[in-house]
Motif scaffolding. Structure first.
Motif: not given
Length: 226
Positions: A174, A179, A182, A190, A198-202
């Motif tokens: 992550p 990160e 990004q 991911w 969990s990871v924030t990515t589209p």
């Protein structure tokens, strides 16, 4: 348009968990005469626990194993055996070669950015038989910088002559991968791993063959806007 895809190695292209399990089982068997007093499963499980998915280097791991199990072999011997033989147990994730072939057919430039020791990681890349696919391979020890530092991403992008917004980075970590990429303006995919939550990515994938559809979808949507 997506002109390049850059990959992490361990946990993304290399099935590191399966590779480590296979290696440590083989190491136990090869050193059986010195290790037979230790339960095989205990040795395997403790190694995996101590190394924390590769984020603890093996000198510390083997020192702890030798101490805990009162092993008669020196930790240095076990470490050198790891360095010499791990690459013989490298297992790729499913659809690795098909995915790389498909990207090359689309004239997508490819690169690897991996943290780790230079020759060790290159041995693993060669063991997988994938070095020839890549236009650039950056290993943190040789570059004297590591993910998630922005400079290592910028250096890879410069070597393959693409802008951040024209590239996608694929990785499992992550922070180091998602990160980090990004932060320099790259799109990210991911490689889902329950270990990290969990990871924030589209874009999130379970299988490497999903990358092709994502690249095609992005390029098609951007072409329609021209």
């Amino acid at each position: 348009m997506v002109k390049a895809v850059i990959f992490d190695l361990d946990g993304t292209l290399l099935n590191r968990d399966a590779s480590v399990k296979q290696f440590i089982a083989n190491q136990y068997d090869r050193f059986y005469h010195q290790l037979h007093s230790i339960n095989r499963l205990d040795f395997l499980n403790r190694f995996i626990e101590l190394e924390q998915r590769g984020y603890v280097w093996k000198d510390k791991v083997y020192q702890q194993l030798v101490q805990e199990f009162s092993i008669e072999i020196s930790w240095e011997v076990l470490l050198q055996d790891y360095i010499a033989h791990f690459h013989s147990h490298c297992i790729p994730f499913a659809h690795l070669y098909e995915m790389l072939d498909e990207l090359k057919q689309r004239n997508i430039r490819l690169a690897i950015i991996t943290n780790g020791f230079g020759q060790f990681q290159m041995d693993n890349i060669h063991a997988l038989g994938i070095a020839h696919y890549f236009d650039a391979i950056l290993v943190s020890e040789w570059e004297q910088m590591k993910k998630p530092q922005p400079d290592i991403f910028y250096k890879a992008l410069k070597q393959i002559s693409v802008q951040p917004e024209e590239s996608i980075y694929v990785g499992d970590h992550p922070v180091n991968d998602i990160e980090g990429a990004q932060s320099v303006g790259m799109k990210t995919i991911w490689k889902g791993d329950p270990y990290f939550g969990s990871v924030t990515t589209p874009y999130i994938i379970d299988d490497l063959d999903e990358i092709i559809g994502i690249v095609d979808s992005i390029n098609e949507s951007q072409s329609s806007l021209l």
